[in-house]
Each structure stands twice: as structure tokens, then as C-alpha cells.
Design an enzyme around this catalytic site. Structure first.
Site, PDB file in Angstrom:
ATOM      1  N   ASP A 110       1.060  -1.167  -0.131  1.00  0.00           N
ATOM      2  CA  ASP A 110       0.043   0.215  -0.012  1.00  0.00           C
ATOM      3  C   ASP A 110       0.841   1.359  -0.164  1.00  0.00           C
ATOM      4  O   ASP A 110       1.986   1.065   0.447  1.00  0.00           O
ATOM      5  CB  ASP A 110      -1.061   0.060   1.211  1.00  0.00           C
ATOM      6  N   ASP A 124      -7.078  -1.109  -4.660  1.00  0.00           N
ATOM      7  CA  ASP A 124      -8.034  -0.722  -3.737  1.00  0.00           C
ATOM      8  C   ASP A 124      -9.174   0.388  -4.415  1.00  0.00           C
ATOM      9  O   ASP A 124     -10.231   0.350  -4.326  1.00  0.00           O
ATOM     10  CB  ASP A 124      -7.641  -0.254  -2.305  1.00  0.00           C
TER      11      ASP A 124
END
Length: 149
Positions: A110, A124
Site C-alpha cells: 500500500d 483498492d
């Protein structure tokens, strides 16, 4: 379904390439908007919002959700319009990209951090936007015809 597969592959490549760039070149936080948006490397061993779940369960859940989604869209969605193809491909591509990342690294990379929201990645974003578009345009792309009174 062929176009969905191609679009999904595009989203997978975009996400995995962005993660490659982050791992290769982001040595420290990169501020985009002071106190709001920054690029910040993070390893997510959990699922959405970094919720802790046993590693094997993540694969089972991810596979089950993607399989259920595939059967849902095959039954419910008309794929003759791009407005149906792109959101479905975003969801599939994002899900597969995160699954590949987790299988390869043991975690998901991330790197997008906005305010105090948990750090996330392009996959995402693809999944979230795909779901949002399907909800917004469901009436236009659904196979179910409205009952006329």
C-alpha cells in the site's frame, strides 16, 4: 467477456507496476499535499483497512469473493456496453492484482495515504470505484427487466 478479461489485465498491470515503482524508488514519504496526501510505503498483512485475518483465510476469502462476483455478473449484467465492462474489470483486476501481490510478497503493498484514512493502493481504488459504478448504473446494465404495470 473477452473485453472484460483484457480490461482486467490492464488494471492488474497498472496496479502491479505502480507497486513495483513504489518498492523500487520510494525511499521515504513523498508529500503531495501538505498534511493531507502523501505516498508512503506500507506492507498490509491484513485485508481491507489492514484488518488482521489469518494468511490462509485471506486467499480463501479473496478467491471466494472473486468467484461469487464472476457468477453474479455473468447472470445479472449485460456486457454489451462499456459502462458495464469497465466497472466489472476494475473489480476483477483489483482483486486479482492484490491476490498476486499477496502471493508473491506475503503482503500487499500500500502506498497512498490520505489524511488519517488507512493507506491503500491502486487496486483498492479500482475495486471501490468499480463497485460504486455498478451500484450507480445497475438499472442501466442489469439483465433484469423492470416489471411494467
Amino acid at each position: 467477456m473477452k473485453k472484460i478479461a483484457l480490461f482486467s489485465l490492464l488494471f492488474i498491470i497498472l496496479d502491479l507496476f505502480s507497486k513495483y515503482l513504489v518498492v523500487s524508488f520510494l525511499s521515504s514519504d513523498f508529500v503531495i499535499i501538505e498534511n493531507s496526501v502523501r505516498l508512503s510505503y506500507a506492507e498490509n498483512y491484513g485485508i481491507a483497512f489492514s484488518l488482521e485475518v489469518p494468511f490462509y483465510m485471506i486467499f480463501i476469502l479473496n478467491f471466494a469473493i472473486l468467484t461469487a462476483f464472476y457468477f453474479f455478473i455473468k447472470k445479472e449484467i449485460k456486457f454489451d456496453k462499456i459502462i458495464a465492462q469497465i466497472p466489472c474489470a476494475m473489480i476483477i483486476g483489483g482483486g486479482v492484482a492484490n491476490l498476486v501481490d499477496r502471493a508473491y510478497n506475503g503482503f500487499v503493498v500500500d502506498f497512498i495515504s490520505i489524511l488519517s484514512y488507512p493507506t491503500f493502493n491502486l487496486a483498492d481504488i479500482f475495486i471501490s470505484l468499480g463497485v460504486l459504478f455498478l451500484l450507480v448504473f445497475y438499472a442501466k446494465i442489469s439483465r433484469i427487466s423492470k416489471i411494467k404495470k
